[in-house]
Every structure is written in C-alpha cells, then in structure tokens.
Motif scaffolding. Structure first.
Motif, PDB file in Angstrom:
ATOM      1  N   ALA A   1       4.070   5.004   2.381  1.00  6.90           N
ATOM      2  CA  ALA A   1       2.644   4.948   2.048  1.00  6.90           C
ATOM      3  C   ALA A   1       1.974   6.289   2.332  1.00  6.90           C
ATOM      4  N   ILE A  10      -4.292   3.714  -3.188  1.00  8.71           N
ATOM      5  CA  ILE A  10      -3.933   4.876  -4.017  1.00  8.71           C
ATOM      6  C   ILE A  10      -4.548   4.788  -5.414  1.00  8.71           C
ATOM      7  N   LEU A  24       3.114   8.903  -0.297  1.00 11.02           N
ATOM      8  CA  LEU A  24       2.564   8.606  -1.623  1.00 11.02           C
ATOM      9  C   LEU A  24       1.097   9.014  -1.735  1.00 11.02           C
ATOM     10  N   ILE A  25       0.297   8.606  -0.764  1.00  8.69           N
ATOM     11  CA  ILE A  25      -1.137   8.902  -0.886  1.00  8.69           C
ATOM     12  C   ILE A  25      -1.403  10.393  -0.754  1.00  8.69           C
ATOM     13  N   THR A  49      -0.631  -1.346   6.153  1.00  8.51           N
ATOM     14  CA  THR A  49       0.205  -0.380   5.433  1.00  8.51           C
ATOM     15  C   THR A  49       0.182  -0.677   3.938  1.00  8.51           C
ATOM     16  N   LEU A  50       0.319  -1.939   3.567  1.00  2.00           N
ATOM     17  CA  LEU A  50       0.253  -2.316   2.151  1.00  2.00           C
ATOM     18  C   LEU A  50      -1.124  -1.995   1.563  1.00  2.00           C
ATOM     19  N   LEU A  75       7.888   1.129   5.122  1.00  2.63           N
ATOM     20  CA  LEU A  75       6.713   1.315   4.274  1.00  2.63           C
ATOM     21  C   LEU A  75       5.724   2.352   4.807  1.00  2.63           C
ATOM     22  N   ARG A  98      -2.951   0.498   2.350  1.00  2.00           N
ATOM     23  CA  ARG A  98      -2.953   1.934   2.041  1.00  2.00           C
ATOM     24  C   ARG A  98      -2.337   2.194   0.680  1.00  2.00           C
ATOM     25  N   ILE A  99      -1.287   1.479   0.343  1.00  2.00           N
ATOM     26  CA  ILE A  99      -0.648   1.668  -0.963  1.00  2.00           C
ATOM     27  C   ILE A  99      -1.592   1.209  -2.075  1.00  2.00           C
TER      28      ILE A  99
END
Length: 182
Positions: free
Chosen positions: A68, A15, A71-72, A8-9, A64, A11-12
């Motif tokens: 995530a 971005i 955001l993306i 998951t992190l 998250l 994926r952030i």
C-alpha cells in the motif's frame, strides 16, 4: 480481518480517490488529493501502531502494508511528474521509485536466504520516508502558497539524497551475499 488490516486496505482504496481529486477540475482538487495523501500517511502510522499495541499483526498486514505504501507513493509521484513537467521532479521521483523496487527485491531475496534482518528498515530509511511523504503532500498542496511549495521542493531533494544513502546502506549490508562471499 482486524482494524489495522482495514486501515491498510483503506489506504489502497484512497489511491483512486486521490487520483480523481487530483484531476478534478475545481481549484481545490489538488488540495483534496494532498489531504487524501496525508490521511493515507496517518493511517500508515496508525495501522502499524495498532497492530503492535493490540498484538494484531497478521501475514496479510505484513504483506499489504508495504505494498500500500509503495503504490500510493508511486502513483503520487506519477501525478507530480505530470503536474510539474520538469526534470527537477522527474529525476528525484525516478530515484525514489527505483530505490523502492531495488530494496523490495533485495529484501525478498535476502528473506529467501534467511537473512532478512540484515536489510531491516534503518533510521535513515525512516527519515527518508517522512521527507518523501512530506514532499509529496507539500508539492500537491503547493499551488496554494509558494512557501508550502518550497518546503515540498526542499523535502523532495533531501529525500532523494537520503534515498540514495539508505539504498547504499542496504546494499552494503547485503553485499557479501550478493557477491556469494558469506
């Protein structure tokens, strides 16, 4: 920290890499941005699968993961709105991003009331998500082939319709609470 949370992190972190590739002056920049977006979609599915399969769901991951995702998707739509510079991308992007904000707020509010389950993810919502992710990928990669771009356009318009439909489903489920009639 476990593998699903690391994905998951990741994926952030993808971005800004997607944005850099999108603006990269080489011809393949947008194709790389599309690939990064696709990879983020795969990790989204994979982190959820692993969290359930390995029983590694955490409060951090539960928080998250949707952040995530939103955001993306929002950043990708901003890039596409600029790239295409047309109302035919801007309106569906606004509908999809606006719905995400409304439903996120609705879920948070319903959770405060202890009724989060009544606005759980629906099948229509899952199909909508798949189509919006496909639309973003195909529209980013579309400059390389007209058929790919048309698949993106069709996916975008169907996703926008499903976005409105799924929002109505959620609002209908929450309507008694919204009107104070529960």
């Amino acid at each position: 920290m476990n593998l699903p949370n690391i994905l998951t992190l990741a994926r952030i972190v993808m971005i800004p890499l997607m944005v850099i590739c999108f603006y990269w002056p080489a011809e393949q920049g947008k194709l790389w941005a599309a690939f990064i977006f696709w990879l983020a979609g795969v990790t989204d599915w994979f982190d959820g699968y692993l969290a359930r399969k390995l029983n590694q769901s955490t409060p951090l991951g539960a928080f998250l993961d949707p952040v995530a995702d939103k955001l993306i998707v929002a950043v990708a739509f901003v890039l596409l709105v600029e790239q295409y510079d047309t109302i035919w991308v801007t309106i569906p992007a606004c509908i999809i991003i606006g719905r995400e904000i409304v439903i996120s707020a609705l879920r948070e509010w319903m959770a405060e009331l202890g009724k989060r389950a009544s606005v759980a993810v629906s099948y229509v919502g899952k199909v909508k998500t798949f189509l919006q992710m496909s639309a973003i990928f195909f529209l980013m990669a579309g400059q390389f082939h007209i058929v790919v771009e048309w698949i993106g356009w069709i996916s975008l318009f169907v996703a926008a319709v499903l976005t409105i439909w799924s929002m109505m489903i959620y609002l209908k489920a929450a309507w008694p609470e919204l009107m104070g009639k529960s």
